[in-house]
Scaffold this active site. Sequence first.
Site, PDB file in Angstrom:
ATOM      1  N   HIS A 266       0.850  -1.201   0.000  1.00 16.76           N
ATOM      2  CA  HIS A 266       0.000   0.000   0.000  1.00 16.76           C
ATOM      3  C   HIS A 266       0.878   1.240   0.000  1.00 16.76           C
ATOM      4  CE1 HIS A 266      -3.024   2.958   1.258  1.00 16.76           C
ATOM      5  NE2 HIS A 266      -3.878   2.121   0.713  1.00 16.76           N
ATOM      6  N   GLU A 319      -7.913  -4.488  -1.245  1.00 15.84           N
ATOM      7  CA  GLU A 319      -8.435  -5.202  -2.417  1.00 15.84           C
ATOM      8  C   GLU A 319      -8.488  -6.719  -2.207  1.00 15.84           C
ATOM      9  OE1 GLU A 319      -7.659  -3.295  -6.088  1.00 15.84           O
ATOM     10  OE2 GLU A 319      -8.693  -1.891  -4.795  1.00 15.84           O
TER      11      GLU A 319
HETATM   12  C1  COA Z   1      -0.032  -0.422  -3.887  1.00 12.78           C
HETATM   13  C2  COA Z   1       1.367  -0.151  -4.401  1.00 12.78           C
HETATM   14  C3  COA Z   1       1.299   0.586  -5.750  1.00 12.78           C
HETATM   15  C4  COA Z   1       2.092   0.718  -3.356  1.00 12.78           C
HETATM   16  O1  COA Z   1       3.348   0.914  -3.762  1.00 12.78           O
HETATM   17  P1  COA Z   1       4.441   1.701  -2.853  1.00 12.78           P
HETATM   18  O2  COA Z   1       4.131   1.717  -1.433  1.00 12.78           O
HETATM   19  O3  COA Z   1       4.627   2.987  -3.520  1.00 12.78           O
HETATM   20  O4  COA Z   1       5.602   0.718  -2.894  1.00 12.78           O
HETATM   21  P2  COA Z   1       6.842   0.848  -3.803  1.00 12.78           P
HETATM   22  O5  COA Z   1       6.402   0.945  -5.204  1.00 12.78           O
HETATM   23  O6  COA Z   1       7.702   1.951  -3.244  1.00 12.78           O
HETATM   24  O7  COA Z   1       7.519  -0.558  -3.539  1.00 12.78           O
HETATM   25  C5  COA Z   1       8.356  -0.851  -2.434  1.00 12.78           C
HETATM   26  C6  COA Z   1       9.028  -2.184  -2.682  1.00 12.78           C
HETATM   27  O8  COA Z   1       8.103  -3.231  -2.446  1.00 12.78           O
HETATM   28  C7  COA Z   1       7.853  -3.959  -3.655  1.00 12.78           C
HETATM   29  N1  COA Z   1       6.433  -4.221  -3.738  1.00 12.78           N
HETATM   30  C8  COA Z   1       5.437  -3.356  -3.453  1.00 12.78           C
HETATM   31  N2  COA Z   1       4.257  -3.970  -3.621  1.00 12.78           N
HETATM   32  C9  COA Z   1       4.534  -5.221  -4.028  1.00 12.78           C
HETATM   33  C10 COA Z   1       3.707  -6.296  -4.362  1.00 12.78           C
HETATM   34  N3  COA Z   1       2.383  -6.217  -4.329  1.00 12.78           N
HETATM   35  N4  COA Z   1       4.313  -7.438  -4.759  1.00 12.78           N
HETATM   36  C11 COA Z   1       5.648  -7.548  -4.800  1.00 12.78           C
HETATM   37  N5  COA Z   1       6.463  -6.539  -4.488  1.00 12.78           N
HETATM   38  C12 COA Z   1       5.921  -5.393  -4.097  1.00 12.78           C
HETATM   39  C13 COA Z   1       8.321  -3.074  -4.780  1.00 12.78           C
HETATM   40  O9  COA Z   1       8.734  -3.834  -5.885  1.00 12.78           O
HETATM   41  C14 COA Z   1       9.480  -2.355  -4.139  1.00 12.78           C
HETATM   42  O10 COA Z   1      10.585  -3.201  -4.127  1.00 12.78           O
HETATM   43  P3  COA Z   1      12.060  -2.618  -4.443  1.00 12.78           P
HETATM   44  O11 COA Z   1      12.295  -1.567  -3.413  1.00 12.78           O
HETATM   45  O12 COA Z   1      12.935  -3.819  -4.360  1.00 12.78           O
HETATM   46  O13 COA Z   1      11.967  -2.025  -5.825  1.00 12.78           O
HETATM   47  C15 COA Z   1       2.134  -1.471  -4.566  1.00 12.78           C
HETATM   48  O14 COA Z   1       2.254  -2.105  -3.329  1.00 12.78           O
HETATM   49  C16 COA Z   1       1.487  -2.407  -5.584  1.00 12.78           C
HETATM   50  O15 COA Z   1       1.715  -2.265  -6.777  1.00 12.78           O
HETATM   51  N6  COA Z   1       0.673  -3.393  -5.101  1.00 12.78           N
HETATM   52  C17 COA Z   1       0.000  -4.316  -5.991  1.00 12.78           C
HETATM   53  C18 COA Z   1      -1.225  -3.704  -6.641  1.00 12.78           C
HETATM   54  C19 COA Z   1      -2.413  -3.568  -5.705  1.00 12.78           C
HETATM   55  O16 COA Z   1      -2.693  -4.455  -4.911  1.00 12.78           O
HETATM   56  N7  COA Z   1      -3.087  -2.425  -5.814  1.00 12.78           N
HETATM   57  C20 COA Z   1      -4.203  -2.096  -4.973  1.00 12.78           C
HETATM   58  C21 COA Z   1      -3.842  -1.033  -3.995  1.00 12.78           C
HETATM   59  S1  COA Z   1      -5.148  -0.662  -2.858  1.00 12.78           S
END
Ligand code: COA
Length: 381
Positions: A266, A319
């Site tokens: 998240h 989700e």
């Molecule tokens: C929701 C989301 C966009 C938030 O992203 P964020 O907090 O900005 O996290 P970041 O993009 O900074 O990622 C941090 C690290 O965790 C990893 N990561 C984050 N979510 C992940 C996931 N669902 N699966 C695998 N790895 C994940 C990223 O690859 C990153 O790794 P790195 O530092 O080695 O590159 C992200 O977690 C995601 O894409 N989740 C899956 C989609 C989803 O469920 N969306 C609904 C949201 S309510």
Amino acid sequence: MTMTDAATPRGLKGVIVADTALGDVRGLEGFYHYRQYSAPELAAKRTFEDVWYLLFEGELPSLARRDEYTARIAAARHLPAVVLDLLPAMVGAGTPPLAALRTALSHLAAVEAMPPTYDADPQTIRANALRLCAVTPVLVAALYRASIGAAAIAPRDDLGSAANYLYMIDGEVPEPARARAIEQYLILAIDHGFNASTFTARVVTSTGADVGAAVVAALGALSGPLHGGAPSRALDTLDAIGTPENTEAWVRRAVADGERIMGFGHAVYRTADPRSVMLRDIARSLGGPRVDFAVQVEATVERVLAELKPGRELHTNVEFYTGVVMEQCGIPRQLFTPTFAASRVVGWSAHILEQSTETAIIRPSARYVGPEPPQPVPLAS
Ligand SMILES: CC(C)(COP(=O)(O)OP(=O)(O)OC[C@H]1O[C@@H](n2cnc3c(N)ncnc32)[C@H](O)[C@@H]1OP(=O)(O)O)[C@@H](O)C(=O)NCCC(=O)NCCS
């Protein structure tokens, strides 16, 4: 240079752009609230209509007020023929119910001549907002039924918002546990900080536009997959994994391929998403093999992600169990986001009411990065 400079984060992340008394999210603590109350506690103890009243009126209703307000909402659900008759055409060409909902809400607001908030008194704005919130689930159910070639089912005034919603989808009055599960989901999804659709609703309201325009614009923002447009993707993950013993290998392969596991992680929470925690309990109370499978997948994915992405704190987000709960309650996948909208419209509306008391238009600036102007305009050749 304009006031937008390198210090302004991309996407306005973390920039405070308004004051609100409606609620907030505390990502580090895994806590969010509506007014002064914890949102999950409201979902545990109160009805959807109670929380709607809290956000619109500023306080929780007494039992007598609850009955009065619930009856008012029920009376506001009925659709005029001029809208109802057009719904089949809106989904006719295979248009998904979410896209058709945008058209239907816009049409209803126009035929009911909702005035610009700039010209309207507070009672009219409140009544317009209540009307749109009351009809949204009715439109979702009727559009879904039109999309499968079935006639709309008229709302029942004796049912609460959640039970009535499920009833209008398939014509069956749901058993109380199913209705309560959806009611609790609806409460949990009403509001969540200054997200993109809420911000959109407030920007449109700040221009003095009508409530319908603000709600339709917010719905457009919600429809994007980076916001509300993808709750069925977590279920697709469960489908792809297939069996519990497949989970670990599947997750390792996905992460090695640079994929993200849908339903995990998240942008704000760095601990368990409180909505996911409560929805997991709701799913467990509904029971069934799909729920057991989801709980097993959650545990394995969290363990593997903790090993492969140390320090990232990746847990299930809203989700993951939303899909499971909706599926257990018989809501078809194409209605997952429209159901989210049927809840969030109450949050948007509360923000519209709050924003309509402000006088300043929300009008930021952008830094121009194109070719140096002015350059001579070439004649057509
Ligand atoms: C929701 C989301 C966009 C938030 O992203 P964020 O907090 O900005 O996290 P970041 O993009 O900074 O990622 C941090 C690290 O965790 C990893 N990561 C984050 N979510 C992940 C996931 N669902 N699966 C695998 N790895 C994940 C990223 O690859 C990153 O790794 P790195 O530092 O080695 O590159 C992200 O977690 C995601 O894409 N989740 C899956 C989609 C989803 O469920 N969306 C609904 C949201 S309510």
